[in-house]
Design a protein around this motif. Structure first.
Motif, mmCIF file in Angstrom:
data_model
loop_
_atom_site.group_PDB
_atom_site.id
_atom_site.type_symbol
_atom_site.label_atom_id
_atom_site.label_comp_id
_atom_site.label_asym_id
_atom_site.label_seq_id
_atom_site.Cartn_x
_atom_site.Cartn_y
_atom_site.Cartn_z
ATOM 1 N N ILE A 268 45.917 19.688 1.981
ATOM 2 C CA ILE A 268 44.781 20.280 2.686
ATOM 3 C C ILE A 268 43.644 20.585 1.709
ATOM 4 O O ILE A 268 42.460 20.372 2.019
ATOM 5 C CB ILE A 268 45.221 21.560 3.416
ATOM 6 C CG1 ILE A 268 46.198 21.223 4.545
ATOM 7 C CG2 ILE A 268 44.018 22.319 3.974
ATOM 8 C CD1 ILE A 268 46.868 22.435 5.162
ATOM 9 N N ALA A 269 44.008 21.091 0.524
ATOM 10 C CA ALA A 269 42.999 21.450 -0.471
ATOM 11 C C ALA A 269 42.134 20.252 -0.834
ATOM 12 O O ALA A 269 40.911 20.368 -0.994
ATOM 13 C CB ALA A 269 43.673 22.027 -1.716
ATOM 14 N N PRO A 277 38.236 20.465 -9.162
ATOM 15 C CA PRO A 277 39.277 20.786 -10.154
ATOM 16 C C PRO A 277 39.486 22.280 -10.365
ATOM 17 O O PRO A 277 40.619 22.744 -10.488
ATOM 18 C CB PRO A 277 38.764 20.108 -11.435
ATOM 19 C CG PRO A 277 37.889 18.998 -10.952
ATOM 20 C CD PRO A 277 37.243 19.520 -9.702
ATOM 21 N N VAL A 278 38.377 23.040 -10.404
ATOM 22 C CA VAL A 278 38.499 24.484 -10.641
ATOM 23 C C VAL A 278 39.183 25.164 -9.464
ATOM 24 O O VAL A 278 40.129 25.953 -9.625
ATOM 25 C CB VAL A 278 37.112 25.113 -10.887
ATOM 26 C CG1 VAL A 278 37.232 26.635 -10.993
ATOM 27 C CG2 VAL A 278 36.491 24.541 -12.162
ATOM 28 N N ALA A 279 38.721 24.866 -8.251
ATOM 29 C CA ALA A 279 39.314 25.479 -7.055
ATOM 30 C C ALA A 279 40.768 25.066 -6.892
ATOM 31 O O ALA A 279 41.629 25.894 -6.549
ATOM 32 C CB ALA A 279 38.515 25.084 -5.815
ATOM 33 N N ALA A 332 38.609 26.742 0.643
ATOM 34 C CA ALA A 332 39.659 26.990 -0.349
ATOM 35 C C ALA A 332 39.642 28.431 -0.834
ATOM 36 O O ALA A 332 40.698 29.071 -0.967
ATOM 37 C CB ALA A 332 39.496 26.031 -1.529
ATOM 38 N N HIS A 333 38.442 28.971 -1.106
ATOM 39 C CA HIS A 333 38.386 30.330 -1.661
ATOM 40 C C HIS A 333 38.881 31.362 -0.644
ATOM 41 O O HIS A 333 39.372 32.424 -1.015
ATOM 42 C CB HIS A 333 36.963 30.669 -2.121
ATOM 43 C CG HIS A 333 35.956 30.712 -1.017
ATOM 44 N ND1 HIS A 333 35.216 29.610 -0.633
ATOM 45 C CD2 HIS A 333 35.555 31.728 -0.196
ATOM 46 C CE1 HIS A 333 34.409 29.935 0.359
ATOM 47 N NE2 HIS A 333 34.592 31.206 0.653
ATOM 48 N N THR A 334 38.756 31.066 0.642
ATOM 49 C CA THR A 334 39.266 31.974 1.674
ATOM 50 C C THR A 334 40.789 32.015 1.672
ATOM 51 O O THR A 334 41.403 33.042 2.002
ATOM 52 C CB THR A 334 38.786 31.529 3.064
ATOM 53 O OG1 THR A 334 37.385 31.288 3.029
ATOM 54 C CG2 THR A 334 39.090 32.582 4.114
ATOM 55 N N ALA A 335 41.396 30.900 1.289
ATOM 56 C CA ALA A 335 42.861 30.806 1.310
ATOM 57 C C ALA A 335 43.523 31.462 0.103
ATOM 58 O O ALA A 335 44.725 31.758 0.144
ATOM 59 C CB ALA A 335 43.271 29.334 1.375
ATOM 60 N N LEU A 336 42.773 31.697 -0.975
ATOM 61 C CA LEU A 336 43.368 32.189 -2.229
ATOM 62 C C LEU A 336 44.205 33.468 -2.054
ATOM 63 O O LEU A 336 45.351 33.523 -2.514
ATOM 64 C CB LEU A 336 42.271 32.410 -3.278
ATOM 65 C CG LEU A 336 41.637 31.137 -3.861
ATOM 66 C CD1 LEU A 336 40.463 31.495 -4.774
ATOM 67 C CD2 LEU A 336 42.681 30.338 -4.631
ATOM 68 N N PRO A 337 43.679 34.529 -1.393
ATOM 69 C CA PRO A 337 44.505 35.746 -1.263
ATOM 70 C C PRO A 337 45.757 35.529 -0.427
ATOM 71 O O PRO A 337 46.801 36.131 -0.702
ATOM 72 C CB PRO A 337 43.565 36.756 -0.598
ATOM 73 C CG PRO A 337 42.486 35.942 0.032
ATOM 74 C CD PRO A 337 42.332 34.742 -0.831
#
Length: 426
Positions: A268-269, A277-279, A332-337
């Motif tokens: 998905i990412a 690459p960073v995310a 992606a950043h929303t999924a991090l936590p």
């Protein structure tokens, strides 16, 4: 546990001999034998990452075949399934320290032989498979001997802290090993990566020697029983003991769903979130980081964490909905936590299971239980990955992850209802 109680009179000699060698009030960080074998395991896991990356690169660069790469993975899985219970039985019949020492020395020799065979003798793929199979076979004996020795060395009151330390250090070793392996291979080549791995196995053997003698079982009882009887006895124990049987059912299911879900998150990412690459690196970091946070919390609270069965099911019941939420987030950043939370929940589920096993399964039976559990757990993630990847190609990775989250939640509800021995465990 009915079966455990029926064996109490038979195991009194062993219990006495084990307890006499332990100081239950000694913190794990002051328990030198435990620290030595923990250090040896850390070193060998760290070094094994170098050999794993070097071997994968050799197969892909030499043959260019995904089928050949799959053959290596199938070899590992087949060895685990066929001989896991056998290795666990051996770990219950002989001195576990000597078994760990022999396994480390053999693995070190095989890693060195593999390095010269692949990079200097231009050996065939078939020779490589044989050597890999021998290395995997020897590792089967090290694992149950190592895990079954923890309770012997730290005492029942410190099993929670010791288990957390084992899995915390294991994750640190894997993360750092995989991070450095690529750089090392690019700088020095695959041959020296495998030689380094060989050296780490020999260093692990030195740590096992430094640990000194382990508390041992009564030799008289071991001599009364045959190998076949002990092997069958391990399966009989699982069948008759409700708590152990419940764990043997639950643990592989948990590993199956979590591992396949993590693979889907990677897909998905890349395909849906278009992570750079960073995310992508941050996403990959969240699971082990969350796992280490969970391990640290368990280590800090130790025996103060009561109602361990509910900790397991709380994590299991939450994992499914969290996977579903990850499947519907847009970025992606929303999924991090949420992914970080998955790592923490996974840590509480798996480590509490391990703590229960080490606390409740009699010590001279633990090798067989860990051997059998390792054999089942070894094949479960592979089945989950194959099924999930095949279905994701047809229905989409997001849909598949959401479906797995719902399915895991339903399985958790069934487990809470029927696996009462885990639910009520304190």
């Amino acid at each position: 546990m009915e079966f455990s109680r029926s064996l109490e009179s038979d195991s009194s000699i062993e219990t006495a001999s084990i307890s006499s060698g332990l100081d239950a009030n000694r913190p794990v960080w002051k328990n030198n034998p435990f620290l030595f074998i923990l250090s040896g395991n850390f070193i060998s896991v760290f070094g094994d990452c170098f050999s794993g990356v070097a071997l994968s690169l050799w197969v892909l660069q030499t043959t260019g075949s995904a089928k050949q790469m799959a053959a290596v993975l199938i070899c590992h899985t087949a060895i685990s399934v066929l001989f896991g219970s056998v290795a666990g039985t051996v770990a219950d019949r002989i001195d576990r320290r000597k078994l760990m020492l022999a396994a480390d020395l053999f693995r070190g020799s095989i890693a060195c032989t593999l390095a010269f065979s692949l990079f200097y003798l231009d050996s065939s793929f078939g020779v490589m498979i044989v050597l890999v199979a021998l290395s995997a076979f020897s590792s089967l004996f090290q694992a149950p001997a190592f895990h079954a020795s923890i309770g012997q060395l730290v005492g029942k009151e410190r099993i929670g802290q010791a288990t957390s330390a084992v899995y915390l250090m294991d994750n640190v070793a894997r993360i750092s090993g995989l991070a450095l392996a690529g750089v090392a291979i690019a700088s020095f080549g695959g041959f020296w990566a495998m030689i380094f791995n060989s050296a780490t196995f020999f260093m692990s053997a030195v740590c096992v020697v430094a640990a000194g003698a382990f508390p041992s079982f009564s030799r008289e009882r071991r001599e009364k029983s045959t190998f076949l009887k002990d092997l069958v006895g391990g399966f009989s124990y699982i069948r008759r003991d409700r708590l152990t049987r419940s764990i043997v059912i639950l643990n592989p299911l948990l590993i199956l769903f979590v591992m396949s879900s993590l693979m889907l998150i990677q897909v998905i990412a890349v395909k849906e979130w278009k992570a750079g690459p960073v995310a992508f690196g941050l996403l990959e970091m969240c699971i082990p980081l969350g796992y280490m946070i969970g391990a640290g919390l368990i280590m800090a609270f130790g025996s103060k964490l009561g109602h361990r069965g509910w900790w397991i099911f709380s994590g299991l019941l939450t994992l499914g909905p969290v996977f579903y939420l990850i499947s519907i987030v847009p970025y992606a950043h929303t999924a991090l936590p949420f992914i970080l939370l998955c790592g923490m929940l996974f840590a509480f589920c798996t480590m509490m299971i391990q703590i229960i096993l080490r606390s409740e399964v009699q010590t001279d039976m633990q090798g067989r239980i860990y051997g059998t559990l390792g054999a089942i757990t070894g094949v479960a993630p592979s089945l989950g990955l194959v099924a999930s990847s095949a279905l994701a190609d047809h229905v989409g990775a997001k849909f598949m992850l959401g479906a797995q989250g719902v399915t895991l939640f339903l399985i958790a509800l069934v487990a809470v209802t029927f696996l009462k021995t885990i639910r009520t465990y304190n």
